[in-house]
Design an enzyme around this catalytic site. Structure first.
Site, short mmCIF file in Angstrom:
data_model
loop_
_atom_site.label_atom_id
_atom_site.label_comp_id
_atom_site.label_asym_id
_atom_site.label_seq_id
_atom_site.Cartn_x
_atom_site.Cartn_y
_atom_site.Cartn_z
CG HIS A 59 -2.04 -0.94 1.16
ND1 HIS A 59 -3.12 -0.88 2.02
CD2 HIS A 59 -2.28 -1.97 0.33
CE1 HIS A 59 -3.98 -1.84 1.70
NE2 HIS A 59 -3.49 -2.52 0.68
CE1 TYR A 119 -4.59 3.75 9.07
CE2 TYR A 119 -5.02 3.63 11.42
CZ TYR A 119 -4.31 3.22 10.30
OH TYR A 119 -3.32 2.28 10.44
N PRO A 155 -3.02 0.12 19.01
CG PRO A 155 -4.91 -1.15 18.53
CD PRO A 155 -4.21 -0.47 19.65
CE LYS A 171 5.17 3.16 13.29
NZ LYS A 171 4.87 2.63 11.96
CE1 TYR A 223 -0.43 3.62 9.60
CE2 TYR A 223 0.40 2.86 7.47
CZ TYR A 223 -0.52 2.77 8.51
OH TYR A 223 -1.51 1.81 8.46
P1 RFL Z 1 3.13 -12.12 21.08
O1 RFL Z 1 2.66 -12.15 19.68
O2 RFL Z 1 2.14 -11.80 22.15
O3 RFL Z 1 3.81 -13.53 21.37
C1 RFL Z 1 4.16 -13.96 22.66
C2 RFL Z 1 4.14 -15.47 22.69
O4 RFL Z 1 4.57 -15.92 23.98
C3 RFL Z 1 3.71 -16.96 24.41
N1 RFL Z 1 3.76 -16.99 25.89
C4 RFL Z 1 4.43 -17.91 26.60
N2 RFL Z 1 5.15 -18.98 26.22
C5 RFL Z 1 5.72 -19.73 27.21
N3 RFL Z 1 5.58 -19.46 28.55
C6 RFL Z 1 4.86 -18.40 28.96
N4 RFL Z 1 4.73 -18.12 30.25
C7 RFL Z 1 4.25 -17.56 27.97
N5 RFL Z 1 3.48 -16.45 28.01
C8 RFL Z 1 3.20 -16.12 26.76
C9 RFL Z 1 2.35 -16.59 23.86
O5 RFL Z 1 1.48 -17.71 23.76
C10 RFL Z 1 2.74 -16.04 22.48
O6 RFL Z 1 2.77 -17.05 21.50
O7 RFL Z 1 4.35 -11.09 21.28
P2 RFL Z 1 5.49 -10.58 20.26
O8 RFL Z 1 6.15 -11.75 19.60
O9 RFL Z 1 6.28 -9.62 21.02
O10 RFL Z 1 4.69 -9.83 19.09
C11 RFL Z 1 4.02 -8.63 19.33
C12 RFL Z 1 2.76 -8.53 18.45
O11 RFL Z 1 1.99 -9.69 18.61
C13 RFL Z 1 1.92 -7.29 18.77
O12 RFL Z 1 2.73 -6.18 19.05
C14 RFL Z 1 0.98 -6.90 17.60
O13 RFL Z 1 0.03 -7.89 17.35
C15 RFL Z 1 0.30 -5.58 17.89
N6 RFL Z 1 -0.66 -5.18 16.84
C16 RFL Z 1 -0.20 -4.62 15.65
N7 RFL Z 1 1.11 -4.50 15.41
C17 RFL Z 1 1.56 -4.04 14.20
O14 RFL Z 1 2.78 -3.93 14.01
N8 RFL Z 1 0.71 -3.68 13.17
C18 RFL Z 1 -0.65 -3.76 13.34
O15 RFL Z 1 -1.39 -3.51 12.39
C19 RFL Z 1 -1.15 -4.21 14.62
N9 RFL Z 1 -2.46 -4.33 14.84
C20 RFL Z 1 -2.03 -5.37 17.02
C21 RFL Z 1 -2.91 -4.92 15.99
C22 RFL Z 1 -2.52 -6.02 18.14
C23 RFL Z 1 -3.87 -6.19 18.28
N10 RFL Z 1 -4.31 -6.89 19.42
C24 RFL Z 1 -5.19 -7.99 19.36
C25 RFL Z 1 -3.58 -6.72 20.66
C26 RFL Z 1 -4.28 -5.08 16.14
C27 RFL Z 1 -4.76 -5.69 17.28
C28 RFL Z 1 -6.26 -5.79 17.42
C1 PHB Z 2 -5.21 -4.38 10.94
O1 PHB Z 2 -5.41 -4.58 9.72
O2 PHB Z 2 -5.42 -5.25 11.79
C2 PHB Z 2 -4.75 -3.05 11.40
C3 PHB Z 2 -4.39 -2.10 10.46
C4 PHB Z 2 -3.95 -0.85 10.88
C5 PHB Z 2 -3.88 -0.57 12.23
C6 PHB Z 2 -4.20 -1.54 13.17
C7 PHB Z 2 -4.66 -2.79 12.75
O3 PHB Z 2 -3.47 0.66 12.63
#
Ligand code: RFL
Ligand code: PHB
Length: 396
Positions: A75, A204, A296, A300, A388
């Site tokens: 994008h 957005y 979110p 990032k 971004y």
């Molecule tokens: P994770 O993905 O949470 O992985 C951690 C792993 O550790 C395991 N774990 C354990 N394992 C062993 N023993 C324990 N005691 C443990 N405790 C936990 C868990 O099961 C898991 O598998 O962390 P990591 O690797 O640091 O990754 C971070 C990302 O997951 C997170 O920052 C993003 O998902 C945030 N986020 C977004 N980030 C972006 O860069 N771009 C986006 O568009 C974006 N959108 C989002 C998001 C997060 C969202 N939610 C649901 C929080 C949108 C949403 C809705």
């Molecule tokens: C997503 O597609 O899940 C998404 C995209 C942009 C954001 C957060 C989440 O800022």
């Protein structure tokens, strides 16, 4: 009880832990990954969707971007909406050709797990309870126990990549850490819908009833979010109510509104900003959500997780190849410079676009003026675009 030996013991198989293990493998450094959940759970957990240019380059350079290159959607712009009108921010034009790629986090996770298993890397899913020991000594170890059996994984270093609710951060002496936090008075209700995206780019949208985001995962799946109350119950949101609210908030004066489709998944996620400093203690390095989380809005979180493990890999590689720990000593400081800039940007995007129930009439006019400024000034839009698509990797 089995006693294993490795160079780096990694807790967590999210983007941070998996990418770290893969990058270490490419550098000839041995690791063991301990993951509490099943492989299927990790591969199906729907979360982030936007990869910065630097993250895409990192996945490519690490040889794990074959499917990303085929299926990821590049994008070159995003849209900001206010007063039911869309304004395009031309990311690529404002950043010398940089862009973001829409590719689900669970797809990145699938690609990394497949590659690690093919390379024979030791990942243990459903590993049971993990604990950290001797973290201040040169011989730390992890213990994992399940159904009465126990293993000890002795290592040189431990990487805490176990997310915000993991065990690594609470296992460090709390007196050695400082935390910085902000919570927000709202949450996001997210859905995954079986409907082809009817826009080419993310939208957005600022709306007086609350923020809404139009995103996507593939040519047949849309991802949409609605600002909701932090204590909202998903049971109160029927599919009809969700679509009606999405139409109200995202509908534009030119008649565009999202296409409806079967809702495959829905859930509510709270929003907060959190940083733990330093990101290292003794032989333990925290990476990704274990050390920091962002709301979110700026997309990032996953990108920061990947940036942390890149810095950590370079530092560990310098230690094993040149016997110097200078870069390991600088790990936290190097990462935190990027982390705080991403915190600032995520907070700013959140403040810019959401409805704050306690906002005064002055605050509301100021927020609209800021959106008007960003969408009409090239200079203001360039700052949004630069952040971004992701600030350049800083390696010291
Ligand atoms: P994770 O993905 O949470 O992985 C951690 C792993 O550790 C395991 N774990 C354990 N394992 C062993 N023993 C324990 N005691 C443990 N405790 C936990 C868990 O099961 C898991 O598998 O962390 P990591 O690797 O640091 O990754 C971070 C990302 O997951 C997170 O920052 C993003 O998902 C945030 N986020 C977004 N980030 C972006 O860069 N771009 C986006 O568009 C974006 N959108 C989002 C998001 C997060 C969202 N939610 C649901 C929080 C949108 C949403 C809705
Ligand atoms: C997503 O597609 O899940 C998404 C995209 C942009 C954001 C957060 C989440 O800022």
């Amino acid at each position: 009880m089995a006693r294993l030996q490795t160079q780096v013991g990694i807790i967590g198989a999210g983007p941070a832990g998996l990418m770290l293990s893969h990058l270490l493998h490419l550098h000839g450094i041995h690791s063991v990954v301990l993951e509490a959940r099943s492989r299927q759970y990790c591969e199906e957990r729907i979360r982030a969707g936007v990869l910065e240019q630097g993250s895409v380059d990192m996945l490519r350079n690490a040889g794990v971007a074959a499917r990303l290159d085929k299926e990821g959607m590049r994008h070159e712009g995003i849209e900001l909406g206010l007063n039911r009108q869309r304004h395009r921010i031309p990311l690529a034009e404002l950043t010398n050709g940089k862009a973001v790629t829409v590719y689900g986090q669970h797809e990145v996770v699938k690609d990394l797990i497949a590659r690690l298993l093919a390379d024979g890397v030791d990942i243990r899913f459903e590993c049971g309870t993990v604990s950290l020991h001797n973290i201040d000594s040169p011989q730390p170890f992890l213990r994992r126990s399940r159904d009465g059996s126990e293993d000890e994984i002795h290592c040189d270093y431990i990487a805490g990549c176990d997310g915000f609710h993991g065990i690594s951060r609470p296992s460090l002496p709390q007196s050695a850490l400082r935390t910085f936090e902000r919570s927000y008075p709202f949450a996001w209700l997210g859905i995954l819908a079986e409907a082809p995206p009817s826009r080419d780019e993310l939208l957005y949208m600022h709306h007086e009833r609350g923020f809404a985001l139009y995103s996507m995962r593939s040519p047949s799946i849309t991802r949409l979010y609605l600002q909701c109350k932090p204590d909202d119950d998903i049971a109160h949101w029927s599919d009809d109510r969700i679509w009606s609210e999405l139409h109200t908030r995202l509908g534009c004066t030119d008649g565009w509104k999202p296409l409806e489709g079967h809702i495959l998944q829905k859930g509510i996620t709270g929003m907060r900003s959190h940083v733990t400093e330093p990101m290292q203690h003794g032989r333990v390095f925290l990476a990704g959500d274990a050390a920091h989380i962002v709301p979110p809005t700026g997309a990032k979180g996953m990108n920061l997780a990947l940036a942390d493990v890149y810095v950590l890999t370079e530092a560990l590689s310098a230690f094993y190849k040149r016997n110097t720990s200078t870069q390991l000593d600088q790990y936290s400081a190097v990462c935190l410079r990027r982390v705080w800039k991403a915190q600032r940007f995520s907070w700013w995007m959140t403040s810019l676009l959401h409805r704050f129930d306690d906002a005064t009439a002055f605050d509301q006019r100021r927020q609209l003026a800021e959106l008007d400024y960003i969408t009409s000034s090239r200079t203001a839009a360039a700052s949004l675009a630069e952040n971004y698509v992701g600030l350049p990797m800083e390696l010291h």
